[in-house]
Write an enzyme that holds these catalytic residues in place. Structure first.
Site, PDB file in Angstrom:
ATOM      1  N   CYS A   1       0.663  -1.162  -0.029  1.00 34.87           N
ATOM      2  CA  CYS A   1       0.164  -0.079   0.358  1.00 34.87           C
ATOM      3  C   CYS A   1       1.148   1.263  -0.147  1.00 34.87           C
ATOM      4  CB  CYS A   1      -0.540   0.111   1.001  1.00 34.87           C
ATOM      5  SG  CYS A   1      -0.698  -0.237   2.981  1.00 34.87           S
TER       6      CYS A   1
ATOM      7  N   HIS B   1      -3.385   0.403   7.030  1.00 37.69           N
ATOM      8  CA  HIS B   1      -3.688   0.809   5.462  1.00 37.69           C
ATOM      9  C   HIS B   1      -3.044   1.646   5.173  1.00 37.69           C
ATOM     10  CE1 HIS B   1      -4.193   0.159   1.372  1.00 37.69           C
ATOM     11  NE2 HIS B   1      -5.968   0.160   1.879  1.00 37.69           N
TER      12      HIS B   1
ATOM     13  N   SER C   1      -4.742  -2.847  -1.864  1.00 41.46           N
ATOM     14  CA  SER C   1      -4.836  -3.544  -0.817  1.00 41.46           C
ATOM     15  C   SER C   1      -5.084  -4.734  -1.160  1.00 41.46           C
ATOM     16  CB  SER C   1      -6.113  -2.974  -0.019  1.00 41.46           C
ATOM     17  OG  SER C   1      -6.832  -4.048   1.000  1.00 41.46           O
TER      18      SER C   1
END
Length: 307
Positions: free
Chosen positions: A111, A146, A163
């Protein structure tokens, strides 16, 4: 699974050495597997994703979709080995050099790498505002992090990224407010049985690939355990308003390469140029520039040329 060189492109030896060492640690016959693959001459060539190219008339939403398709085609890196070392403290120009390396090697990414790549591929979209959005979630006794690249075009918000979950990456720029975008991510996490704990929002990233500024990764840190729902929404909109104010007087985020030139001055020049000294002292902390006095402009431009 792990990945071999896409299409026979040369890859820096340290990257591959890290991968082979990782295979040797986690695979029962890792060393032999690595040597067998290295010595194989009949391995099929893996197709290399093409970096998206655009016509000047291509609408921004279509460009964003093409950038997201390219990021998706690189695939998510499930190997457990980080192929590209990204230091958040590096200046933007260094991170853009790293993004260029990503397009050449075409290896799977995670990410944070997708965020850097998204900035690189949207640098020429000067009407698009880009800013990092980080999430911290909790699931089954563990915390997970994330990050995506938030975008704002024409007053509508969206996101680019990668993702393991389809709903936690790309968001088309259709959300009317920043809070609507973040609430959509929160709902996506809820469907994955994750509870959102913190959101970190950065400021807009410069479109100058040679800028020496650092990306501001966490301008606002919002702890959901300490905020009511309404306060959370207000803080998100306050951050969105701050970004609009920062870039409201220009076409995009200011380039610090120009600011550095104005900050560096010799004592002789400073003594002979009182207009520059006064304007520098009146500079606003937020980065907004006060309109320069018309008499001082020739002196300022001349100084920039000298540097």
């Amino acid at each position: 699974p792990f990945f071999v060189n896409r299409g026979g492109l040369p890859v820096d030896e340290p990257t591959w050495e890290r991968m082979w060492r990782h295979v040797g640690r986690i695979h029962p016959e890792g060393d032999r597997v690595a040597q067998r693959i290295r010595g194989a001459a009949d391995l099929p060539k893996i197709p290399i994703p093409s970096v998206p190219m655009f016509q000047p008339s291509t609408p921004i939403p279509e460009r964003l979709e093409a950038v997201q398709r390219y990021i998706r085609e690189l695939q998510y890196n499930h190997t457990g080995t980080q192929f590209f070392e990204i230091k958040k403290s590096r200046p933007l120009t260094g991170l853009m050099d790293l993004a260029k390396e990503m397009t050449k090697e075409a290896l799977p990414i995670k990410c944070l790498e997708a965020v850097i790549l998204g900035i690189y591929l949207t640098n020429n979209m000067t009407t698009l505002d880009r800013f990092p959005i980080s999430f911290k979630t909790h699931f089954s006794g563990n915390y997970f992090r994330h990050i995506v690249l938030g975008v704002n075009f024409g007053g509508r918000y969206g996101a680019l990224g990668i993702s393991r979950r389809e709903e936690l990456m790309y968001k088309a720029p259709v959300f009317r407010t920043l809070s609507e975008l973040i609430f959509d991510f929160e709902e996506a996490y809820r469907r994955c049985w994750h509870s959102l704990k913190k959101v970190k929002l950065g400021h807009c990233v410069s479109h100058d690939p040679h800028s020496v500024e650092q990306i501001e990764w966490k301008r606002s840190i919002l702890d959901l355990d300490k905020l009511t729902r309404e306060d959370f929404r207000k803080e998100l909109e306050r951050h969105a308003r701050d970004m609009r104010l920062k870039i409201g007087k220009g076409t995009g985020p200011p380039s610090p390469t120009k600011d550095r030139k104005k900050d560096v001055s010799s004592p002789q020049r400073g003594q002979a140029s009182p207009h520059r000294r006064n304007s520098r002292g009146d500079r606003r902390p937020s980065g907004e520039k006060k309109p320069a006095d018309s008499k001082a402009m020739p002196d300022l431009n001349g100084y920039q040329i000298r540097v």
